[in-house]
Enzyme design. Structure first.
Site, mmCIF file in Angstrom:
data_model
loop_
_atom_site.group_PDB
_atom_site.id
_atom_site.type_symbol
_atom_site.label_atom_id
_atom_site.label_comp_id
_atom_site.label_asym_id
_atom_site.label_seq_id
_atom_site.Cartn_x
_atom_site.Cartn_y
_atom_site.Cartn_z
ATOM 1 N N LYS A 213 0.834 -1.213 0.000
ATOM 2 C CA LYS A 213 0.000 0.000 0.000
ATOM 3 C C LYS A 213 0.868 1.261 0.000
ATOM 4 O O LYS A 213 0.634 2.208 -0.766
ATOM 5 C CB LYS A 213 -0.901 -0.034 1.234
ATOM 6 C CG LYS A 213 -1.579 1.265 1.571
ATOM 7 C CD LYS A 213 -2.628 1.620 0.550
ATOM 8 C CE LYS A 213 -3.033 3.061 0.690
ATOM 9 N NZ LYS A 213 -4.422 3.291 0.632
ATOM 10 N N CYS A 267 -3.639 10.784 1.623
ATOM 11 C CA CYS A 267 -2.977 9.501 1.347
ATOM 12 C C CYS A 267 -1.611 9.703 0.710
ATOM 13 O O CYS A 267 -0.577 9.389 1.292
ATOM 14 C CB CYS A 267 -3.832 8.659 0.406
ATOM 15 S SG CYS A 267 -5.527 8.570 0.928
ATOM 16 N N LYS A 333 -8.384 17.834 -5.324
ATOM 17 C CA LYS A 333 -8.272 17.435 -6.729
ATOM 18 C C LYS A 333 -9.588 17.690 -7.450
ATOM 19 O O LYS A 333 -10.551 18.157 -6.823
ATOM 20 C CB LYS A 333 -7.811 15.991 -6.884
ATOM 21 C CG LYS A 333 -8.768 14.947 -6.357
ATOM 22 C CD LYS A 333 -8.192 13.573 -6.689
ATOM 23 C CE LYS A 333 -9.144 12.461 -6.315
ATOM 24 N NZ LYS A 333 -8.653 11.152 -6.724
HETATM 25 N N1 SAJ Z 1 -2.100 14.688 -8.676
HETATM 26 C C1 SAJ Z 1 -1.268 15.459 -9.480
HETATM 27 N N2 SAJ Z 1 -0.918 14.973 -10.707
HETATM 28 C C2 SAJ Z 1 -1.384 13.770 -11.156
HETATM 29 C C3 SAJ Z 1 -2.218 12.985 -10.332
HETATM 30 C C4 SAJ Z 1 -2.564 13.476 -9.083
HETATM 31 O O1 SAJ Z 1 -0.840 16.555 -9.099
HETATM 32 O O2 SAJ Z 1 -1.035 13.413 -12.299
HETATM 33 C C5 SAJ Z 1 -2.452 15.193 -7.335
HETATM 34 C C6 SAJ Z 1 -3.957 15.432 -7.176
HETATM 35 O O3 SAJ Z 1 -4.326 16.681 -7.693
HETATM 36 C C7 SAJ Z 1 -4.102 15.348 -5.675
HETATM 37 C C8 SAJ Z 1 -3.061 14.300 -5.280
HETATM 38 O O4 SAJ Z 1 -2.176 14.190 -6.379
HETATM 39 O O5 SAJ Z 1 -3.765 16.579 -5.062
HETATM 40 C C9 SAJ Z 1 -3.637 12.931 -4.968
HETATM 41 O O6 SAJ Z 1 -4.647 12.579 -5.893
HETATM 42 P P1 SAJ Z 1 -4.745 11.117 -6.529
HETATM 43 O O7 SAJ Z 1 -5.893 11.092 -7.463
HETATM 44 O O8 SAJ Z 1 -3.437 10.743 -7.103
HETATM 45 O O9 SAJ Z 1 -4.949 10.149 -5.288
HETATM 46 P P2 SAJ Z 1 -5.949 10.074 -4.022
HETATM 47 O O10 SAJ Z 1 -5.226 10.642 -2.846
HETATM 48 O O11 SAJ Z 1 -7.295 10.591 -4.307
HETATM 49 O O12 SAJ Z 1 -6.073 8.462 -3.879
HETATM 50 C C10 SAJ Z 1 -4.900 7.690 -3.787
HETATM 51 C C11 SAJ Z 1 -5.022 6.494 -4.743
HETATM 52 N N3 SAJ Z 1 -3.752 5.808 -4.878
HETATM 53 C C12 SAJ Z 1 -3.197 5.535 -6.080
HETATM 54 O O13 SAJ Z 1 -3.708 5.873 -7.129
HETATM 55 C C13 SAJ Z 1 -1.906 4.784 -6.087
HETATM 56 C C14 SAJ Z 1 -6.100 5.522 -4.212
HETATM 57 O O14 SAJ Z 1 -6.165 4.354 -5.028
HETATM 58 C C15 SAJ Z 1 -5.787 5.147 -2.772
HETATM 59 O O15 SAJ Z 1 -6.771 4.250 -2.235
HETATM 60 C C16 SAJ Z 1 -5.795 6.420 -1.953
HETATM 61 O O16 SAJ Z 1 -4.731 7.260 -2.440
HETATM 62 C C17 SAJ Z 1 -5.577 6.050 -0.486
HETATM 63 O O17 SAJ Z 1 -6.576 6.038 0.266
HETATM 64 O O18 SAJ Z 1 -4.458 5.691 -0.110
#
Ligand code: SAJ
Length: 422
Positions: A213, A267, A333
């Site tokens: 994880k 996360c 996001k």
């Molecule tokens: N972000 C960027 N650029 C990107 C992708 C995301 O700047 O290309 C930023 C987003 O704007 C946001 C942050 O990253 O601020 C996190 O967003 P996210 O969509 O990447 O992830 P979370 O936090 O909503 O959910 C993540 C997920 N993990 C992965 O994709 C590996 C989810 O599957 C997990 O269950 C969750 O963390 C968790 O609970 O751990």
């Protein structure tokens, strides 16, 4: 042996949807939360968090008598711990006190044959620690410690991996990584999740499941840090970073993520620290990626100040207090209402704190801001577009996609690349 009653400890963003899913599959579910208001809300068939489709399912299972909430744990056949694992104080050490509290709360009602699953994102070793905490609370029962043990109570880790906004679908469809303290513990946990999980339940040991994880979220954090670093370099070299990444991603073995104003949520910006705090000397790349992403909001603020200065030098006679700044998006996001650990929110608050003129904040997914955001003034998107002199795009909400007007929005900072590429 099947699981008649399942207890979920912690009814937040993960616990409540998971409890609802088990209930929807026909199990009797007892949800436990320390917050009495949360418990009362759920027992009325309502929800205290925003997640598509969750409200409908909770209403249905509560009406059917399959889900009830309480503040005090009751006997059950399986206990899922889904409580937060924040940082200790202002540092980056994981705080396991909520997990320890959950162990203390369920220990008195545990019996031979029960299963305890830790779902909370945890540092390596936490599941073994859970087993030890339970053992010291209940010396009359045998808890697993070593492979080959034949415990009275089974203990396993099964990290949640669902994406906010798609929780109800991903809970069913995603593969689950299941790591028991012993192989028998893993098998029991697989039997439990089979109740509603259609993805594969892949077995490993507890430490590997914990690390899996943390690895998933660290992978994403490192990749976003790479994109954020590129965005800073490209701004210096006068290159459109989004065009650049689009071109590089045409290579069959390159897949760079997108830059933004920083990494938010509870996360991705947190979990990599659980690796760093365990192995600080070894986790160099993971550590520096966190620093790169955490530095990005400060860089955005510098860009906003540059735009305000540019506006003032183009408009002699105007003072800083005459300049209205609009911030578009406060959530962490796109297309969600979640403000937790949001870089957009912290940037908007910093602009309010440092800028002498008016600051308008636009967040179409939130009707009113929590009291902790009292410095911000919520504005309508059209009013902000019309009244502001400097426009700062912080979140790529669908409402902002076609907002940019070249003639009236000359002074802008686009942290997500939706206006510069329109
Ligand atoms: N972000 C960027 N650029 C990107 C992708 C995301 O700047 O290309 C930023 C987003 O704007 C946001 C942050 O990253 O601020 C996190 O967003 P996210 O969509 O990447 O992830 P979370 O936090 O909503 O959910 C993540 C997920 N993990 C992965 O994709 C590996 C989810 O599957 C997990 O269950 C969750 O963390 C968790 O609970 O751990």
């Amino acid at each position: 042996m099947s699981f008649g009653t399942i207890s979920v400890i912690g009814l937040g963003y993960i616990g409540l949807p998971t409890a609802a899913m088990f209930a929807e599959s026909g199990k009797t579910v007892v949800g436990v939360d320390v917050n009495e208001e949360t418990v009362n809300t759920i027992n009325c068939g309502q929800v205290h968090i925003v997640e598509p489709d969750l409200d409908v399912v909770v209403k249905r299972v509560v009406e059917q008598g399959l889900l009830k909430a309480t503040t005090v744990p009751e006997p059950a056949d399986a206990f899922l711990i889904a409580v937060p694992t924040p940082f200790k104080g202002s540092g980056h050490e994981p705080d396991l006190s909520y997990i320890q509290g959950a162990c203390r709360a369920i220990a008195p009602v545990l019996k031979k044959g029960d299963l305890v699953v830790l779902e909370s994102t945890s540092p390596v070793g936490a599941t073994e620690q859970v087993s030890q905490w339970l053992q010291s609370e209940r010396p009359d029962l045998v808890f697993p410690a070593n492979i080959g043990d034949c415990p009275d109570v089974y203990v396993a880790h099964c990290p949640e991996r669902v994406l906010p906004g798609q929780v109800m679908r991903e809970l069913i469809e995603n593969d689950r990584v299941i790591g028991g303290v012993t192989p028998r513990c893993s098998e029991r946990a697989v039997q439990l999740y089979r109740a509603f999980v259609k993805g594969e339940c892949v077995i490993t040991n507890a430490r590997t499941a914990e690390m899996a994880k943390l690895t998933e979220n660290s992978f994403r954090d490192v990749n976003i840090a790479f994109a954020n670093e590129l965005s800073v370099i490209c701004a210096e070299l006068d290159i459109n970073v989004w065009e650049l990444i689009g071109l590089a991603n045409r290579h069959p073995r390159v897949n760079i993520l997108q830059p933004g104003p920083g990494v938010g949520g509870h996360c991705i910006a947190v979990d990599p620290w659980f690796i760093v705090s365990k192995t600080p000397e070894l986790a160099r790349l993971i550590n520096i990626s966190r620093v790169v992403n955490d530095d990005k909001p400060g860089w955005v603020l510098d860009k906003v100040k540059e735009k305000i200065d540019q506006y003032l030098s183009d408009n002699p006679g105007k003072l800083a207090q005459d300049v209205t700044v609009a911030c578009y998006g406060l959530a962490f996001k796109a297309n969600i209402d979640d403000l937790r650990e949001s870089p957009a929110l912290s940037i908007a608050e910093s602009i309010v704190a440092s800028h002498h003129g008016e600051v308008l904040s636009v967040e179409p997914n939130v009707e009113c801001l929590p009291s902790s955001c009292s410095s911000l003034v919520l504005a309508d998107v059209k009013d902000a577009q019309k009244d502001a002199h400097v426009h700062v795009l912080l979140v790529d909400h669908v409402e902002f996609q076609d907002l940019y007007r070249e003639d009236t929005m000359k002074y802008f900072v686009d942290t997500r690349g939706i206006w510069v590429n329109s």
